[in-house]
Design a protein around this motif. Structure first.
Motif, PDB file in Angstrom:
ATOM      1  N   PHE A 119       0.846  -1.187   0.000  1.00  0.00           N
ATOM      2  CA  PHE A 119       0.000   0.000   0.000  1.00  0.00           C
ATOM      3  C   PHE A 119       0.885   1.243   0.000  1.00  0.00           C
ATOM      4  N   TYR A 120       0.691   2.144  -0.977  1.00  0.00           N
ATOM      5  CA  TYR A 120       1.479   3.373  -1.079  1.00  0.00           C
ATOM      6  C   TYR A 120       0.550   4.578  -1.114  1.00  0.00           C
ATOM      7  N   ILE A 121       0.953   5.643  -0.402  1.00  0.00           N
ATOM      8  CA  ILE A 121       0.219   6.901  -0.393  1.00  0.00           C
ATOM      9  C   ILE A 121       1.171   7.985  -0.870  1.00  0.00           C
ATOM     10  N   ASN A 122       0.805   8.646  -1.966  1.00  0.00           N
ATOM     11  CA  ASN A 122       1.653   9.675  -2.574  1.00  0.00           C
ATOM     12  C   ASN A 122       3.075   9.171  -2.798  1.00  0.00           C
ATOM     13  N   GLY A 123       3.206   7.921  -3.213  1.00  0.00           N
ATOM     14  CA  GLY A 123       4.506   7.337  -3.540  1.00  0.00           C
ATOM     15  C   GLY A 123       5.285   6.813  -2.350  1.00  0.00           C
ATOM     16  N   LYS A 124       4.729   6.902  -1.153  1.00  0.00           N
ATOM     17  CA  LYS A 124       5.423   6.445   0.055  1.00  0.00           C
ATOM     18  C   LYS A 124       4.581   5.380   0.743  1.00  0.00           C
TER      19      LYS A 124
END
Length: 151
Positions: free
Chosen positions: A88-93
């Motif tokens: 799971f990634y949020i804004n590439g992080k």
């Protein structure tokens, strides 16, 4: 009259044979085309059964405390296959690098036709919108990706 027809057939037997061969070839071509299309459709249906399709939405669920509502992410697998090895990634992080605090863990697997709910704790630095990317494996392919913007 019958003798004339027989003589005409004898005189033009090569032409009649050629026309028969052409008609047979056209019939074989259309049969091959129909069969190959049916095989392709069957293969596509088999592949669809091997795929997991994810969708995600942000919602508000009633809170047990008297403060009202809590933020949740709902991840649903609408496909025929399980989604496994979920990243799971949020804004590439990753979620930990991003700073968004998950009150519950993202599971490693979401079974077919099921959904999971993840409780969130949001603060100013982690407020939406978020570009969410989920990388997962299914029976069709490893490393499939799903991306969306969540507000």
């Amino acid at each position: 009259m019958i003798q004339e027809v027989i003589q005409w057939i004898i005189d033009y037997k090569e032409v009649i044979s050629a026309v028969g061969v052409i008609i047979a070839a056209i019939g074989l071509y259309f049969n091959w085309r129909r069969t190959s299309m049916a095989v392709k459709e069957n293969k596509e249906k088999k592949n669809e059964k091997k795929k997991a399709y994810l969708r995600i939405e942000r919602s508000h669920a009633p809170s047990r405390s008297k403060r009202g509502y809590k933020d949740v992410l709902i991840i649903e697998n609408t496909g025929e296959s399980d989604a496994k090895n979920i990243q799971f990634y949020i804004n590439g992080k990753t979620a930990n690098e991003h700073g968004l605090f998950f009150m519950s863990e993202v599971p490693d697997r979401i079974t077919s036709k099921n959904s999971i709910t993840i409780n969130l704790m949001i603060h100013k630095q982690t407020a939406p919108p978020w570009k969410i990317k989920i990388v997962y494996d299914d029976d069709f392919e490893d490393g499939r990706e799903f991306e969306t913007i969540v507000n």
